[in-house]
Design an enzyme around this catalytic site. Structure first.
Site, PDB file in Angstrom:
ATOM      1  N   ASP A 287       0.825  -1.211   0.000  1.00 41.09           N
ATOM      2  CA  ASP A 287       0.000   0.000   0.000  1.00 41.09           C
ATOM      3  C   ASP A 287       0.862   1.264   0.000  1.00 41.09           C
ATOM      4  O   ASP A 287       1.829   1.365   0.757  1.00 41.09           O
ATOM      5  CB  ASP A 287      -0.877  -0.022   1.263  1.00 41.09           C
ATOM      6  CG  ASP A 287      -1.862   1.123   1.306  1.00 41.09           C
ATOM      7  OD1 ASP A 287      -2.681   1.216   0.382  1.00 41.09           O
ATOM      8  OD2 ASP A 287      -1.811   1.920   2.261  1.00 41.09           O
ATOM      9  N   GLU A 329       1.122  -0.711  -5.218  1.00 40.10           N
ATOM     10  CA  GLU A 329       0.015   0.249  -5.349  1.00 40.10           C
ATOM     11  C   GLU A 329       0.633   1.637  -5.395  1.00 40.10           C
ATOM     12  O   GLU A 329       0.934   2.244  -4.374  1.00 40.10           O
ATOM     13  CB  GLU A 329      -0.958   0.151  -4.175  1.00 40.10           C
ATOM     14  CG  GLU A 329      -2.233   0.954  -4.421  1.00 40.10           C
ATOM     15  CD  GLU A 329      -2.414   2.195  -3.550  1.00 40.10           C
ATOM     16  OE1 GLU A 329      -3.300   3.003  -3.853  1.00 40.10           O
ATOM     17  OE2 GLU A 329      -1.663   2.380  -2.573  1.00 40.10           O
TER      18      GLU A 329
HETATM   19  C1  GLC Z   1      -4.140   3.382  -0.460  1.00 35.42           C
HETATM   20  C2  GLC Z   1      -5.506   2.747  -0.362  1.00 35.42           C
HETATM   21  C3  GLC Z   1      -6.496   3.787   0.048  1.00 35.42           C
HETATM   22  C4  GLC Z   1      -6.082   4.348   1.387  1.00 35.42           C
HETATM   23  C5  GLC Z   1      -4.623   4.833   1.354  1.00 35.42           C
HETATM   24  C6  GLC Z   1      -4.111   5.065   2.735  1.00 35.42           C
HETATM   25  O1  GLC Z   1      -4.074   4.356  -1.414  1.00 35.42           O
HETATM   26  O2  GLC Z   1      -5.853   2.153  -1.574  1.00 35.42           O
HETATM   27  O3  GLC Z   1      -7.799   3.274   0.106  1.00 35.42           O
HETATM   28  O4  GLC Z   1      -6.925   5.406   1.735  1.00 35.42           O
HETATM   29  O5  GLC Z   1      -3.760   3.883   0.782  1.00 35.42           O
HETATM   30  O6  GLC Z   1      -3.862   3.840   3.371  1.00 35.42           O
END
Ligand code: GLC
Length: 634
Positions: A287, A329
């Site tokens: 993440d 991500e």
């Molecule tokens: C990522 C997740 C998102 C979240 C962010 C903070 O971007 O996909 O949903 O708000 O991380 O953890």
């Protein structure tokens, strides 16, 4: 041990011996582990030296990481070790045409982990081979960013079940041919996490786990060059504590960023990662990778050290859970997205560019930006693949490169403004029903939320809505890598506006596309008189064709240009076999003339219709229509 026993990282051999001694003190060293340790320690050591070379505790923390890896391997369940071996003999397993991902919230889709288990027959019906369960860890009651504020990586949120149930579910999914995917939320913890609580109480060991400053001097200095990520929540990158100090919080005020300049943080998080690996998680979604390293005077995004950290986590994984894979991500500029994708960092990555440009093309009825992205930004290093999706639990950010758009005379800033207006229903004649997310009046920036069906026109009653849903998926299912369904989309689930009545959710418009499992629509999925039934029928047909089409395996793709701006074209090749994909984003029919297709033998086969076609007659693409045709190059 006191601080005076610590020494900085030194020669590789010495540090290696120290690390092995540390690991051996905790228990006999396993042969398999030693082999992988020998293969990967030099890499880990070199990364540690670059990241922590000037820290007095570098060597000690490295030794502790190795000891944790050794212990973790020793306690790794046998079935997971078997899986590790399978993966080693087929490292490109995720490139198979059979791959199909699904993602859902445990509470919203199944109520709890048991409820998810009960859905396994449905997942099989759909053809899933990969299931991403949204964050299910212990997190604060009330606001918790959909679980992205983690209070413990080792405890499942009690309302969903227990860690033992999660491990059982992972095993059951594995037997059903489905790999469990979980988030590794490693940029930040919730402010309720034990580490954060200790930091708040003034424990210096844990104060150094976060970026806490006594006053605004450093926050002001950092904020001169950082971007606001969640401006609806708080301006800038810091939030105040009750005692007047300031803590770094990139996202919500209750999500505190971890301080990876401290090797103890790396060591602690590597431990959490290994714990999750041994529960049976096969893919870890890394993440917010772009934010993990901070450096004054920079944007604090995608810094070189962020890559070194990922490589270091990857090396630990290679020692102790070698079958597991990272998925990146990074929802940032496409060059940056690509920078995280390699066998040494993340083998998988979301493809936010293709996702956003699919929506861009549907709005503009012009496929050229998407075509350009496929030509220019689709290729990946061997051993890696995209995760291609239409919607996710997050907003749509228009992350195309301005320089790419400029080649078509498009001004990136104005185009994003247009797309935001279009998808939030403000543009005249729009078919979309979306909601703005994190509008920033200072920069004019915003993103878009909404379900696929609502954004594509079904909610508005636009007659092409269903075709757009299918077309967008036809692209995601045929461009390679792992196609990922946002569960609910396959039955045309619409926006759920009830979040606006919930005080814990009303501040975050992403909840509009995070409704509860659409029971009625799932119940009607066999009924072709309903949008749910028609969309389900058409998408499951595409899934079954994809899963029996070897050309769709892997990631490689060759562009196929036509003279029509509204047509996106590409070829997928496997040996001598070629599948040609043509997708028309226009509201009007398009004729692909025989000359354009004259590089192929005239005898071809439409895979979706299951019918022979004569390319000498050209191809007719309906409005929002597409074809997957197996062709023979001459
Ligand atoms: C990522 C997740 C998102 C979240 C962010 C903070 O971007 O996909 O949903 O708000 O991380 O953890």
């Amino acid at each position: 041990m006191t601080t005076s026993d610590f020494r900085p990282l030194d020669a590789m051999e010495d540090d290696r011996d120290a690390a092995l001694a540390r690991a051996a003190a905790a228990g006999r060293l396993d042969e398999d582990f030693l082999e992988r340790f020998d293969a990967h320690f030099p890499r880990l050591h070199s990364l540690f030296t670059r990241l922590y070379g000037d820290r007095p505790d570098g060597q000690e923390q490295l030794a502790q990481v190795v000891a944790a890896a050794s212990a973790s391997w020793k306690s790794r369940p046998l079935d997971l070790k078997v899986r590790d071996r399978q993966r080693a003999s087929d490292p490109d397993w995720f490139q198979s045409e059979r791959m199909l991902g699904g993602v859902c919230y445990v509470d919203r889709f199944g109520g709890n982990l048991d409820g998810i288990r009960e859905q396994i027959p449905y997942f099989r019906e759909l053809g899933l081979t990969y299931l991403h369960l949204m964050p299910l860890f212990d997190s604060p009651d009330g606001e918790n960013d959909g679980g992205y504020a983690v209070s413990s990586y080792r405890r499942v949120n009690p309302s969903l079940g227990t860690m033992a149930q999660l491990a059982d579910l992972a095993a059951e999914l594995r037997l059903a041919g489905i790999s469990l995917v979980l988030d590794f939320i490693f940029n930040h913890t919730s402010n309720q996490h034990e580490w954060a609580q200790k930091a708040l109480a003034g424990d210096p060991e844990f104060e150094d786990f976060y970026l806490i400053f006594p006053d605004r001097t450093m926050p002001d200095a950092f904020e001169r060059t950082t971007r606001e990520i969640f401006p609806d929540d708080h301006p800038g990158s810091f939030v105040p504590l009750d005692d007047g100090r300031w803590v770094w919080a990139t996202f919500y005020r209750y999500q505190w960023d971890l301080n990876y300049a401290n090797p103890a943080v790396f060591r602690a998080m590597a431990g959490e990662m290994l714990f999750l690996a041994n529960q049976g998680v096969e893919v870890l979604r890394m993440d917010a990778v772009a934010f993990i390293w901070k450096q004054l005077g920079t944007s604090c995004e995608s810094l070189p050290e962020a890559h070194l950290l990922l490589q270091a986590f990857n090396a630990v994984l290679a020692m102790a859970a070698p079958g597991m894979v990272f998925k990146s991500e990074a929802i940032v500029h496409p060059d940056e997205v690509a920078s995280y994708i390699s066998p040494e960092e993340c083998r998988l990555s979301y493809n936010p560019l293709q996702m956003a440009l699919t929506w861009e093309a549907l709005a503009t009825r012009d496929g050229r930006l998407l075509q350009q992205a496929l030509e220019r930004r689709h290729a990946l290093p061997a051993g890696t693949a995209w995760v291609n999706y239409v919607r996710s639990h997050d907003d749509i950010g228009w992350t195309f490169a301005d320089e790419d758009a400029a080649e078509f005379g498009i001004d990136g800033y104005r185009h994003r403004q247009f797309l935001n207006r279009f998808y939030t229903g403000k543009h005249e004649g729009t078919f979309a029903r979306g909601v703005a997310f994190q509008e920033n009046p200072a920069t004019g920036d915003a993103r878009v939320t909404g379900t696929t069906a609502s954004l594509a026109g079904i909610e508005a009653g636009d007659e092409a809505g269903e075709d757009r849903v299918v077309l967008a998926h036809a692209i995601a299912l045929s461009t390679g890598g792992v196609p990922l369904l946002y569960l609910g989309d396959e039955v045309a689930q619409l926006n759920d506006y009830s979040y606006a009545d919930d005080p814990d959710r009303r501040g975050d418009s992403r909840w509009v596309h995070r409704g509860n499992r659409a029971r009625d629509q799932y119940a009607r999925r066999g009924d072709l008189a309903t949008p749910a039934g028609r969309v389900f029928h058409r998408l499951t047909k595409l899934i079954s064709v994809r899963q029996s089409t070897p050309e769709f395996a892997g990631n490689a793709l060759t562009s196929f240009r036509t003279s029509h701006h509204s047509v996106v074209g590409y070829q997928r090749v496997s040996g001598d076999a070629v599948v040609l994909v043509l997708a028309n984003v226009a509201d009007a029919e398009v004729q692909i003339d025989p000359l354009t297709l004259s590089g192929f033998d005239r005898a071809a086969r439409d895979l979706v219709l299951g019918a022979d076609v004569d390319l000498a007659e050209g191809i007719v693409l309906r409005p929002h229509g597409f074809v997957w045709v197996r062709v023979t190059p001459l």
